[in-house]
Design a protein around this motif. Structure first.
Motif, PDB file in Angstrom:
ATOM      1  N   VAL A  33      12.125  10.021  -4.686  1.00 54.07           N
ATOM      2  CA  VAL A  33      10.700  10.025  -5.039  1.00 54.07           C
ATOM      3  C   VAL A  33      10.475  10.838  -6.311  1.00 54.07           C
ATOM      4  O   VAL A  33       9.812  10.389  -7.241  1.00 54.07           O
ATOM      5  CB  VAL A  33       9.841  10.574  -3.875  1.00 54.07           C
ATOM      6  CG1 VAL A  33       8.401  10.809  -4.326  1.00 54.07           C
ATOM      7  CG2 VAL A  33       9.878   9.623  -2.686  1.00 54.07           C
ATOM      8  N   ALA A  34      11.031  12.037  -6.366  1.00 57.05           N
ATOM      9  CA  ALA A  34      10.827  12.916  -7.525  1.00 57.05           C
ATOM     10  C   ALA A  34      11.355  12.277  -8.805  1.00 57.05           C
ATOM     11  O   ALA A  34      10.761  12.433  -9.873  1.00 57.05           O
ATOM     12  CB  ALA A  34      11.502  14.265  -7.280  1.00 57.05           C
ATOM     13  N   GLU A  53      -1.981   7.381   0.777  1.00 61.50           N
ATOM     14  CA  GLU A  53      -1.427   7.139   2.103  1.00 61.50           C
ATOM     15  C   GLU A  53      -1.202   5.641   2.264  1.00 61.50           C
ATOM     16  O   GLU A  53      -2.106   4.844   2.053  1.00 61.50           O
ATOM     17  CB  GLU A  53      -2.361   7.656   3.192  1.00 61.50           C
ATOM     18  CG  GLU A  53      -2.392   9.164   3.260  1.00 61.50           C
ATOM     19  CD  GLU A  53      -3.259   9.696   4.382  1.00 61.50           C
ATOM     20  OE1 GLU A  53      -3.617   8.925   5.308  1.00 61.50           O
ATOM     21  OE2 GLU A  53      -3.587  10.890   4.329  1.00 61.50           O
ATOM     22  N   LEU A  54       0.030   5.306   2.605  1.00 63.45           N
ATOM     23  CA  LEU A  54       0.427   3.919   2.798  1.00 63.45           C
ATOM     24  C   LEU A  54       0.948   3.724   4.212  1.00 63.45           C
ATOM     25  O   LEU A  54       1.474   4.654   4.819  1.00 63.45           O
ATOM     26  CB  LEU A  54       1.572   3.552   1.845  1.00 63.45           C
ATOM     27  CG  LEU A  54       1.342   3.706   0.356  1.00 63.45           C
ATOM     28  CD1 LEU A  54       2.653   3.489  -0.384  1.00 63.45           C
ATOM     29  CD2 LEU A  54       0.299   2.727  -0.127  1.00 63.45           C
ATOM     30  N   ALA A  75      -6.367   2.431  -8.420  1.00 59.87           N
ATOM     31  CA  ALA A  75      -5.427   1.311  -8.495  1.00 59.87           C
ATOM     32  C   ALA A  75      -4.079   1.690  -9.088  1.00 59.87           C
ATOM     33  O   ALA A  75      -3.033   1.299  -8.562  1.00 59.87           O
ATOM     34  CB  ALA A  75      -6.053   0.168  -9.289  1.00 59.87           C
ATOM     35  N   ALA A  76      -4.056   2.453 -10.176  1.00 62.32           N
ATOM     36  CA  ALA A  76      -2.777   2.780 -10.821  1.00 62.32           C
ATOM     37  C   ALA A  76      -1.892   3.628  -9.906  1.00 62.32           C
ATOM     38  O   ALA A  76      -0.686   3.407  -9.804  1.00 62.32           O
ATOM     39  CB  ALA A  76      -3.022   3.502 -12.144  1.00 62.32           C
ATOM     40  N   TYR A  77      -2.479   4.611  -9.234  1.00 63.15           N
ATOM     41  CA  TYR A  77      -1.713   5.453  -8.304  1.00 63.15           C
ATOM     42  C   TYR A  77      -1.241   4.632  -7.102  1.00 63.15           C
ATOM     43  O   TYR A  77      -0.103   4.766  -6.656  1.00 63.15           O
ATOM     44  CB  TYR A  77      -2.561   6.623  -7.816  1.00 63.15           C
ATOM     45  CG  TYR A  77      -2.810   7.671  -8.866  1.00 63.15           C
ATOM     46  CD1 TYR A  77      -1.876   8.679  -9.107  1.00 63.15           C
ATOM     47  CD2 TYR A  77      -3.983   7.674  -9.614  1.00 63.15           C
ATOM     48  CE1 TYR A  77      -2.103   9.648 -10.065  1.00 63.15           C
ATOM     49  CE2 TYR A  77      -4.220   8.648 -10.582  1.00 63.15           C
ATOM     50  CZ  TYR A  77      -3.272   9.624 -10.799  1.00 63.15           C
ATOM     51  OH  TYR A  77      -3.492  10.588 -11.748  1.00 63.15           O
ATOM     52  N   ARG A  83       5.039   0.456  -5.265  1.00 64.07           N
ATOM     53  CA  ARG A  83       6.272   0.080  -5.948  1.00 64.07           C
ATOM     54  C   ARG A  83       7.408   1.031  -5.554  1.00 64.07           C
ATOM     55  O   ARG A  83       8.538   0.616  -5.305  1.00 64.07           O
ATOM     56  CB  ARG A  83       6.037   0.088  -7.461  1.00 64.07           C
ATOM     57  CG  ARG A  83       7.153  -0.486  -8.272  1.00 64.07           C
ATOM     58  CD  ARG A  83       6.778  -0.688  -9.737  1.00 64.07           C
ATOM     59  NE  ARG A  83       6.141   0.469 -10.351  1.00 64.07           N
ATOM     60  CZ  ARG A  83       4.853   0.542 -10.686  1.00 64.07           C
ATOM     61  NH1 ARG A  83       4.048  -0.477 -10.477  1.00 64.07           N
ATOM     62  NH2 ARG A  83       4.361   1.630 -11.233  1.00 64.07           N
ATOM     63  N   LEU A  84       7.090   2.307  -5.456  1.00 63.56           N
ATOM     64  CA  LEU A  84       8.073   3.314  -5.073  1.00 63.56           C
ATOM     65  C   LEU A  84       8.668   3.008  -3.698  1.00 63.56           C
ATOM     66  O   LEU A  84       9.886   3.028  -3.513  1.00 63.56           O
ATOM     67  CB  LEU A  84       7.412   4.698  -5.069  1.00 63.56           C
ATOM     68  CG  LEU A  84       8.321   5.861  -4.726  1.00 63.56           C
ATOM     69  CD1 LEU A  84       9.135   6.246  -5.942  1.00 63.56           C
ATOM     70  CD2 LEU A  84       7.500   7.032  -4.246  1.00 63.56           C
TER      71      LEU A  84
END
Length: 107
Positions: A33-34, A53-54, A75-77, A83-84
């Motif tokens: 992640v980092a 939160e997903l 939206a961008a975040y 995607r991550l």
């Protein structure tokens, strides 16, 4: 000169911690992640912090599907967090054929 590195990490929300986890463990997952959280420059220049939160489904073979945004930062975040998770390491289901997980991605 860049400012101090912001803490970028993913945490599993407690409702799903019992039955699902990253296949390579949390230390390796948070390193991923980092190193891979892709944040556009215009967002990096803002001193903005928060979490997306997903939730998503994890199949028995570790593949991820049906990613949903439960708490949005914009939206961008949201897209960066989705995607991550989608492009990241596999997960594993501890018991059963499939389950769902809820994850918080810290920006």
């Amino acid at each position: 000169m860049a400012g101090p590195q912001k803490s970028r990490r993913a945490t599993l929300l407690t409702d799903s911690v019992i039955n699902v986890e990253p296949a390579d463990g949390w230390a390796n997952y948070n390193t991923y992640v980092a190193n891979n959280l892709d944040i556009p420059d215009e967002m990096l220049n803002k001193d903005f912090h928060g979490a997306v939160e997903l939730s998503f489904d994890v199949k028995r073979n570790g593949t991820i599907s049906n990613i949903r945004v439960n708490k949005s930062l914009g939206a961008a975040y949201d897209e960066a967090a989705k995607r991550l998770i989608l492009e990241g390491p596999q997960w594993k289901v501890k018991k059963g054929k499939k389950t769902s997980a809820s994850v918080k991605v810290q920006f």
